[in-house]
Design an enzyme around this catalytic site. Structure first.
Site, PDB file in Angstrom:
ATOM      1  N   ASP A  63       0.821  -1.217   0.000  1.00 23.98           N
ATOM      2  CA  ASP A  63       0.000   0.000   0.000  1.00 23.98           C
ATOM      3  C   ASP A  63       0.850   1.260   0.000  1.00 23.98           C
ATOM      4  OD1 ASP A  63       0.991  -0.402   2.557  1.00 23.98           O
ATOM      5  OD2 ASP A  63      -0.952  -0.656   3.503  1.00 23.98           O
ATOM      6  N   ASN A 132      -7.498  -2.254  14.305  1.00 25.75           N
ATOM      7  CA  ASN A 132      -8.916  -2.420  13.943  1.00 25.75           C
ATOM      8  C   ASN A 132      -9.116  -3.595  12.983  1.00 25.75           C
ATOM      9  OD1 ASN A 132      -7.924  -1.476  11.535  1.00 25.75           O
ATOM     10  ND2 ASN A 132      -9.375   0.205  11.307  1.00 25.75           N
ATOM     11  N   HIS A 134      -7.352  -4.170  10.160  1.00 22.24           N
ATOM     12  CA  HIS A 134      -7.066  -3.965   8.735  1.00 22.24           C
ATOM     13  C   HIS A 134      -5.815  -4.716   8.310  1.00 22.24           C
ATOM     14  CE1 HIS A 134      -4.677  -0.047   9.687  1.00 22.24           C
ATOM     15  NE2 HIS A 134      -3.807  -0.911   9.241  1.00 22.24           N
ATOM     16  N   GLU A 139      -9.617  -1.364   5.183  1.00 25.35           N
ATOM     17  CA  GLU A 139     -10.281  -1.028   6.438  1.00 25.35           C
ATOM     18  C   GLU A 139     -11.554  -1.862   6.599  1.00 25.35           C
ATOM     19  OE1 GLU A 139      -8.693   0.617   8.480  1.00 25.35           O
ATOM     20  OE2 GLU A 139      -8.082   2.623   7.878  1.00 25.35           O
TER      21      GLU A 139
END
Ligand code: GLP
Length: 259
Positions: A63, A132, A134, A139
């Site tokens: 990414d 979280n 990801h 996400e």
């Protein structure tokens, strides 16, 4: 899935580096998927100590932030150059990071997936995990079929990553990330995590329902995924005693088969 629980962060690095070493020894022109964040750093450090020939290895990063200046210390193109390419002595031309500065980001994303395909696919994809859940920058809510694309970071990810910037306001709002569908096509996944901060996310990814609310739970669908974690990150796994027990393979079972 194979769950490997080791003592500490350094051992996470050693174990995952061993898996990468085996991949490169078995295939000198291996295609590796590199991850950023702090979790993979011990892996790259451990790889540095190995006498591997990186000449024909190529790589793809997971990414990149959108519109971060290319020379910014926290652009992933800078991070990958510093932590992977320079450290290991890879040929920079063989390592590609999604282009977060492209005029047409959708085209850049499509070309990135095409480049992976043209390279013959990723042999081993290294992954971290966000608090979280990801992976890459997929996400919660990301489709398991998603491809490399532009997406928005959640407030919690921007907050978590603000430690790499002067303030949370400097963390870009958007990113370009390999999709979950792209990641799942890699022949092998190796997810690394350490520390108490990751215990919840690891438990949800490994033992929770397979749900886009926890993008990392997609690894449960992969036929060859290894999760390498330290004791702290493993603390919330209800089956951790079984994982420890099952990691002790019979002496003759060097078949390469996974549980
Ligand atoms: C970033 C990266 C992810 C990484 C995550 C966790 O958001 N895009 O690929 O897994 O951070 O980072 P860390 O390992 O520093 O906790």
């Amino acid at each position: 899935m194979e769950i490997v629980i080791v003592k500490d962060r350094a051992m996470v690095g050693q174990h995952a580096a061993g898996l990468i070493e085996r991949t490169v020894l078995g295939k000198p022109a291996a295609v590796l998927g590199f991850a950023t964040g702090s979790s993979p750093l011990p892996v790259y450090e451990a790889l540095e100590g190995k006498d591997l020939d990186w000449t024909d290895v190529s790589g793809f990063a997971l990414d990149e932030y959108v519109d971060i200046p290319v020379h910014h210390a926290q652009s992933y193109v800078s991070v990958i150059r510093r932590e992977v390419v320079d450290r290991l002595g890879l040929d920079e031309r063989r390592v590609r990071v999604p282009d977060g500065r492209a005029r047409d980001l959708d085209v850049a994303a499509r070309l990135f997936d095409e480049a992976i395909r043209e390279a013959g696919g990723v042999d081993l994809q290294l992954l971290g995990i966000g608090t979280n859940g990801h992976v890459g920058f997929n996400e919660p809510g990301s489709s398991f079929a998603s491809r490399t694309r532009v997406t928005a970071l959640t407030a919690s990810t921007r907050e978590a990553n603000s430690r790499f910037f002067d303030s949370v306001h400097q963390v870009p709002m958007h990113c370009i990330t390999q999709g979950l569908g792209t990641i799942l096509e890699a022949r092998r996944l190796v997810l690394v995590a350490d520390g108490t901060r990751k215990a919840d996310a690891v438990a949800r990814a490994v033992e929770g329902p397979v749900t886009s609310k926890c993008p990392a739970s997609a690894i449960q669908l992969h036929p060859c995924a290894t999760i390498v974690i330290d004791e702290l990150a493993a603390a919330k796994l209800t089956l951790r005693d079984y994982y420890r027990y099952s990691a002790r393979r019979p002496a003759r079972a060097e078949t390469g088969a996974l549980l």
